[in-house]
Motif scaffolding. Sequence first.
Motif, PDB file in Angstrom:
ATOM      1  N   ILE A   1       2.213  -2.120   7.097  1.00 45.95           N
ATOM      2  CA  ILE A   1       1.219  -1.995   6.176  1.00 45.95           C
ATOM      3  C   ILE A   1      -0.067  -2.385   6.919  1.00 45.95           C
ATOM      4  O   ILE A   1      -0.160  -3.046   7.699  1.00 45.95           O
ATOM      5  CB  ILE A   1       1.473  -3.153   5.088  1.00 45.95           C
TER       6      ILE A   1
ATOM      7  N   THR B   1      -3.320  -1.505   5.239  1.00 41.24           N
ATOM      8  CA  THR B   1      -4.442  -2.022   3.965  1.00 41.24           C
ATOM      9  C   THR B   1      -3.538  -2.609   3.152  1.00 41.24           C
ATOM     10  O   THR B   1      -2.582  -3.000   2.972  1.00 41.24           O
ATOM     11  CB  THR B   1      -4.928  -0.770   3.565  1.00 41.24           C
ATOM     12  N   ARG B   2      -4.305  -3.450   2.180  1.00 44.61           N
ATOM     13  CA  ARG B   2      -4.094  -4.342   1.319  1.00 44.61           C
ATOM     14  C   ARG B   2      -5.287  -4.077   0.311  1.00 44.61           C
ATOM     15  O   ARG B   2      -6.347  -3.931   0.551  1.00 44.61           O
ATOM     16  CB  ARG B   2      -3.824  -5.510   1.441  1.00 44.61           C
ATOM     17  N   ARG B   3      -4.884  -4.582  -1.105  1.00 45.23           N
ATOM     18  CA  ARG B   3      -5.786  -4.480  -2.160  1.00 45.23           C
ATOM     19  C   ARG B   3      -6.705  -6.007  -2.075  1.00 45.23           C
ATOM     20  O   ARG B   3      -6.048  -7.141  -1.972  1.00 45.23           O
ATOM     21  CB  ARG B   3      -5.380  -4.494  -3.600  1.00 45.23           C
ATOM     22  N   GLY B   4      -7.837  -5.952  -1.920  1.00 46.61           N
ATOM     23  CA  GLY B   4      -8.859  -7.317  -1.751  1.00 46.61           C
ATOM     24  C   GLY B   4      -8.499  -8.065  -2.939  1.00 46.61           C
ATOM     25  O   GLY B   4      -8.575  -7.574  -4.016  1.00 46.61           O
ATOM     26  N   SER B   5      -8.530  -9.331  -2.811  1.00 46.33           N
ATOM     27  CA  SER B   5      -8.482 -10.443  -3.906  1.00 46.33           C
ATOM     28  C   SER B   5      -9.793 -11.099  -4.276  1.00 46.33           C
ATOM     29  O   SER B   5      -9.781 -11.837  -5.238  1.00 46.33           O
ATOM     30  CB  SER B   5      -7.261 -11.518  -3.431  1.00 46.33           C
TER      31      SER B   5
ATOM     32  N   ILE C   1     -10.271  -1.881  -1.169  1.00 48.03           N
ATOM     33  CA  ILE C   1      -9.142  -2.103  -0.198  1.00 48.03           C
ATOM     34  C   ILE C   1      -9.670  -2.537   1.206  1.00 48.03           C
ATOM     35  O   ILE C   1     -10.568  -2.131   1.611  1.00 48.03           O
ATOM     36  CB  ILE C   1      -8.896  -0.432   0.064  1.00 48.03           C
TER      37      ILE C   1
ATOM     38  N   LEU D   1      -6.457  -4.176   7.394  1.00 43.86           N
ATOM     39  CA  LEU D   1      -5.828  -5.413   8.003  1.00 43.86           C
ATOM     40  C   LEU D   1      -6.261  -5.286   9.421  1.00 43.86           C
ATOM     41  O   LEU D   1      -5.903  -4.388  10.056  1.00 43.86           O
ATOM     42  CB  LEU D   1      -4.347  -5.471   7.668  1.00 43.86           C
TER      43      LEU D   1
ATOM     44  N   PRO E   1      -1.408  -5.034  11.686  1.00 46.04           N
ATOM     45  CA  PRO E   1      -0.438  -4.438  10.792  1.00 46.04           C
ATOM     46  C   PRO E   1       0.802  -5.588  10.384  1.00 46.04           C
ATOM     47  O   PRO E   1       1.135  -6.153  11.248  1.00 46.04           O
ATOM     48  CB  PRO E   1       0.208  -3.333  11.477  1.00 46.04           C
ATOM     49  N   ARG E   2       0.816  -5.447   9.283  1.00 43.50           N
ATOM     50  CA  ARG E   2       1.958  -6.536   8.504  1.00 43.50           C
ATOM     51  C   ARG E   2       3.270  -5.563   8.505  1.00 43.50           C
ATOM     52  O   ARG E   2       3.224  -4.430   8.257  1.00 43.50           O
ATOM     53  CB  ARG E   2       1.603  -7.291   7.276  1.00 43.50           C
TER      54      ARG E   2
ATOM     55  N   HIS F   1       6.246  -4.343   5.917  1.00 42.06           N
ATOM     56  CA  HIS F   1       6.505  -4.225   4.526  1.00 42.06           C
ATOM     57  C   HIS F   1       7.529  -5.482   3.955  1.00 42.06           C
ATOM     58  O   HIS F   1       8.503  -5.571   4.813  1.00 42.06           O
ATOM     59  CB  HIS F   1       6.978  -2.905   4.079  1.00 42.06           C
ATOM     60  N   VAL F   2       7.422  -5.696   3.024  1.00 45.23           N
ATOM     61  CA  VAL F   2       8.044  -6.859   2.174  1.00 45.23           C
ATOM     62  C   VAL F   2       9.616  -6.260   2.053  1.00 45.23           C
ATOM     63  O   VAL F   2      10.352  -7.161   2.014  1.00 45.23           O
ATOM     64  CB  VAL F   2       7.472  -7.452   0.952  1.00 45.23           C
TER      65      VAL F   2
END
Length: 110
Positions: free
Chosen positions: A44, A46-50, A91, A94, A97-98, A100-101
């Motif tokens: 992964i 990118t991620r959605r920002g919190s 968006i 990162l 990279p992470r 994926h769960v």
Amino acid sequence: MGTNVSKPRGLWPFSSGGPGGSECPSGEQALARARSVCFATPFIFTRRGSMYYDEDGDLAHEFYEETVVTRNGRKRAKLKRIHKNLIPQGIVILEHPRIHVDFPVIISED
């Protein structure tokens, strides 16, 4: 007394594409359906920002405003949470990279 459990049908995003092989399925329909399967990555990027931006452009998880409340002749300062006029961060790319769960690998330190 066993139970009858059906196996899930569908494409696993991290599979090799074929039932036992490493090549992609052939055929136009199968190619269109499995095109994303063959090129799927377990990482992964990118991620959605919190967090949120407020009207001043500050970035934070929550925003509060100090208000003065008068009760029984006493003035007290109270924090009121702001819910309006906040813009989501969007968006976030990162730094590293992470994995994926749903990636079917157990990672452990031995």
